[in-house]
Design an enzyme around this catalytic site. Structure first.
Site, PDB file in Angstrom:
ATOM      1  N   GLU B  43     -21.008   9.252  26.278  1.00  0.00           N
ATOM      2  CA  GLU B  43     -20.232   9.159  27.494  1.00  0.00           C
ATOM      3  C   GLU B  43     -20.221  10.586  28.041  1.00  0.00           C
ATOM      4  OE1 GLU B  43     -19.157   7.434  25.047  1.00  0.00           O
ATOM      5  OE2 GLU B  43     -19.220   5.427  25.945  1.00  0.00           O
ATOM      6  N   HIS B 112      -8.717  -1.041  24.079  1.00  0.00           N
ATOM      7  CA  HIS B 112      -9.712  -1.481  25.220  1.00  0.00           C
ATOM      8  C   HIS B 112      -8.851  -2.135  26.371  1.00  0.00           C
ATOM      9  CE1 HIS B 112     -12.587  -1.289  22.099  1.00  0.00           C
ATOM     10  NE2 HIS B 112     -13.322  -1.603  22.743  1.00  0.00           N
TER      11      HIS B 112
END
Lengths: 418, 307
Positions: B43, B112
């Site tokens: 990322e 998450h």
């Protein structure tokens, strides 16, 4: 008589952009046609590629240009040192003296359409890319005429029209940006390359390996250049890296180890790297070091066609930044040793003198002239005013799609809906 | 992407896989692998790469497979994306769109279920929007792509299955504007993203009880649309903020301050903010339900505010 005539010419004020010209008895200084062959100090070491030859052709004009550019850079950095001590430059100031050969050699090998991105030791690369002394000093002092309007500072020099993308403070963060520049070049199908410079300290960052992986995966025309000056701030490379052979990292990428104190070696390496990157993808240049008195020839086998890593062996005379004396982690003998044996400016000076292109006095005169230029630039920069207080809020946002935004300051009221 | 060749998508599994929530389905077939780029799981670097590409003029859309993963790219988003326009004195613009699903889903676990709007809101130089319906998702996405500023578009994991009839003609929404969902007289309820649906559910109950709430989906999280909000406050004099991010340092906290500073004279009661609890989102279904604001809590809060 000819001598006096020459001196008068030399003392005439010249602007920063004008190359050295004068009606010398020795004609060679502007001579572009006579080829002079020089040899790099050490042969190149290649990893998974065939290194380029160590003999390079150059011209007197190029030698003089190298000398002039490097002397200007050296003078600028030393002047910045004094300005910092006089508290006109604040914050962080990372100086590049000792490493000028990298900036000058790289510039000689590429065009302004190729991109360069580097970390915070960016003053000289900015100059090499076409930045002026006034812009540089004004930015360092935080004035309106600085290249970033005084809002960036020492670590944020940029020059978009010459393909200089900065100037970044966070170690290693510029390498993914550099890969992005290469990505854009590939996307737009331009035949240009992107040089992403980083240091031996940054070489241990994870994002470098990530970036290298992606660049190699997609055949991006990226050249990663490690300017190895052997110290990540105060930590010597052997204390920070298990494997200081940085050009062996990212094994699948071809690499080249270069003596970064030799401007011609740098030029040759960058030229070679550019050709390679355009044809075959990324490559790594390691301007890595051989310590004074010790020469290491580490041959490595890198197979990849893409990505090139260039390791540039270089050295910085100052500490990491102005707050670092630079002597707590290395000896003064080491610094002066490098200065005596491998100083890039001296090397060019010796070449010029040995090939009879200019006399000792002429070179000294050039240096005097440069000193004057730098002093004038500093004076001009000092006259530049501080940025206006409204500048605090400009350039936070670009007025984009839709309506006037409130902005963080809440001063502007929303106007119209589209 | 059809209109402007410089628009490209960069993210994990956006190409061949079609996107983990099918947002970029079939785009790779249409535009090729370079314009819809499948990245490795890196990322920090691919966000940096997209920002570097944006510096030269491309307009990438960065997808975080889950917004929470973009925490790894925080340095790139904060320093390079948000601040480059400023530190370069205006030389570089970074027209990226950073988007991805966030928010509390169905028992996805703590890592998450992140709501990053509260972390990103302080970064100067970026714009943040949250979409909540198919209509505003399309409009805001288009506006974000066309904007010269970096925009972070917050989508919600649970809202991808919504279906709605939207116009065939092209339309673009205003990035800095809030949406009036239900006009009313008694109280202003400010919300965004998934909480809009909880609020509307509560609104039904409230209407039956005789209240007339005005519901505004603020959409623009940075900067706030103080014009619409202000007009509403001037009308109703009471504000309830319902949000999904955490109480401490959340969007609601900033919005409360903004309303208090600007519209203090118009308020009859203090601004009440209902947010998620300051806990990592638990896995167990019942616990997860108690973490976020539920319609019954909204009804109670309105009743208390309006006596």
């Amino acid at each position: 008589m000819a001598l006096t005539h020459r001196s008068t010419n030399l003392l005439k004020p010249l602007s920063a952009a004008v190359p050295f010209t004068s009606s010398l008895r020795r004609l060679f200084s502007t001579d572009d046609a006579t080829a002079i062959t020089v040899e790099t100090s050490v042969p190149f070491t290649g990893h998974k590629c065939d290194p380029p030859p160590r003999t390079i052709d150059t011209t007197p004009k190029e030698l003089m240009t190298f000398f002039r550019d490097m002397a200007t850079m050296r003078r600028m950095e030393i002047a910045a040192d004094s300005l910092y001590k006089a508290k006109l430059i604040r914050g962080f100031c990372h100086l590049y003296d000792g490493q000028e050969a990298v900036a000058v050699g790289m510039e000689a090998a590429i065009t302004k359409k190729d991109c360069i991105i580097t970390a915070y030791r960016d003053h000289c690369i900015f100059l090499g890319r076409g930045g002026t002394l006034v812009e540089a000093f004004a930015e360092l002092m935080g004035r309106r005429d600085g290249c970033s309007r005084g809002k960036g500072g020492s670590m944020h020099f940029y020059k978009k029209e010459s393909g200089f993308y900065g100037g970044h403070g966070i170690v290693g963060a510029q390498v993914p940006l550099g890969i992005g520049l290469a990505f854009a070049q590939k996307y737009s199908k331009e035949e240009h390359v992107a040089f992403a410079l980083y240091g031996d300290g940054a070489a241990n960052q994870g994002q470098l390996f990530e970036a290298l992986n992606m660049a190699a995966l997609w055949d991006l025309p990226a050249i990663l250049v490690c300017e190895n000056n052997h110290y990540g701030m105060g930590t010597a490379e052997w204390r920070a890296a298990k494997s200081p052979a940085y050009y062996k990292r990212g094994d699948y990428v071809p690499g080249l180890k270069v003596d970064g104190m030799d401007a011609f070696a740098v030029k040759q390496a960058c030229k070679f790297a550019k050709e390679h990157a355009l044809k075959n993808g990324p490559i790594r240049l390691w301007l890595g070091s051989c310590f004074v008195g010790k020469v290491s020839f580490e041959l490595a086998e890198k197979k990849a066609l893409l990505d090139k890593i260039l390791e540039m062996d270089t050295y910085r005379y100052h500490g990491h930044s102005m707050s670092d004396p630079g002597s707590t982690y290395r000896t003064r003998d080491e610094i002066s040793g490098v200065r005596q044996e491998r100083d890039p400016l001296e090397r060019i000076r010796k070449l010029i003198l040995s090939h009879d292109i200019a006399t000792e006095k002429e070179l000294k005169d050039i240096e005097k002239e440069i000193r004057k230029e730098v002093d004038e630039a500093i004076a001009q920069a000092k006259e530049s005013p501080m940025p206006d207080s409204s500048e605090l809020f400009t350039n936070v946002y670009v007025k984009g799609f839709g309506v006037q935004s409130f902005g963080a300051d809440r001063k502007e009221v929303r106007a119209i809906l589209p | 992407m059809e209109r402007d060749a410089r628009v490209c998508v960069i993210g994990e599994d956006v190409g061949h896989y079609g996107g983990s929530y099918k947002v970029t389905k079939d785009l790779a077939n249409k535009y090729g692998d370079l314009r819809v780029l499948d990245t490795p799981i890196a990322e920090n670097s691919f966000t940096g790469m997209a920002i570097g590409a944006a510096m030269t003029g491309l307009r990438p859309i960065i997808e975080g497979m889950n917004m929470g993963f973009l925490l790894l790219a925080f340095n790139q988003i904060s320093n390079n994306c948000g601040m480059l326009h400023y530190t370069s004195g205006g030389q570089f613009t970074i027209p990226v769109v950073i988007r991805g699903p966030g928010g509390v889903g169905r028992q996805l676990g703590a890592e998450h279920s992140q709501r990053l709007e509260s972390y990103f809101q302080s970064i100067p130089g970026i714009q943040m929007v949250a979409c909540s319906t198919p209509y505003n998702a399309k409009g805001l996405m288009k506006a974000a792509i066309r904007s010269e500023n970096p925009v972070i578009l917050f989508e919600h994991v649970l809202l991808y299955n919504l279906k709605e009839r939207i116009p065939d003609e092209e339309y673009v929404l205003n990035l800095e504007e809030a949406e009036m969902v239900r006009p009313g007289e008694h109280i202003t309820i400010l919300t965004y993203s998934r909480m809009r649906y909880h609020v509307m559910q509560a609104a039904k109950t409230l209407v039956n009880k005789g209240y007339d709430p005005e519901v505004i989906d603020i959409r623009s999280l940075k900067p706030f649309d103080l014009h619409t909000i202000g007009n509403s406050v001037k009308k109703t004099h009471r504000v309830l903020i319902v949000e999904e991010c955490m109480r401490t340092g959340g969007i609601g906290a900033s919005l409360t301050t903004a309303i208090n500073e600007n519209f203090h004279d118009y308020l009859d009661a203090p601004v009440v903010c209902l947010s998620s609890q300051d806990v990592p989102t638990p896995y167990a279904g019942t616990l997860e339900e108690w973490t976020v604001v539920q319609p019954t809590q909204i009804v109670t809060a309105v009743e208390q505010l309006c006596h």
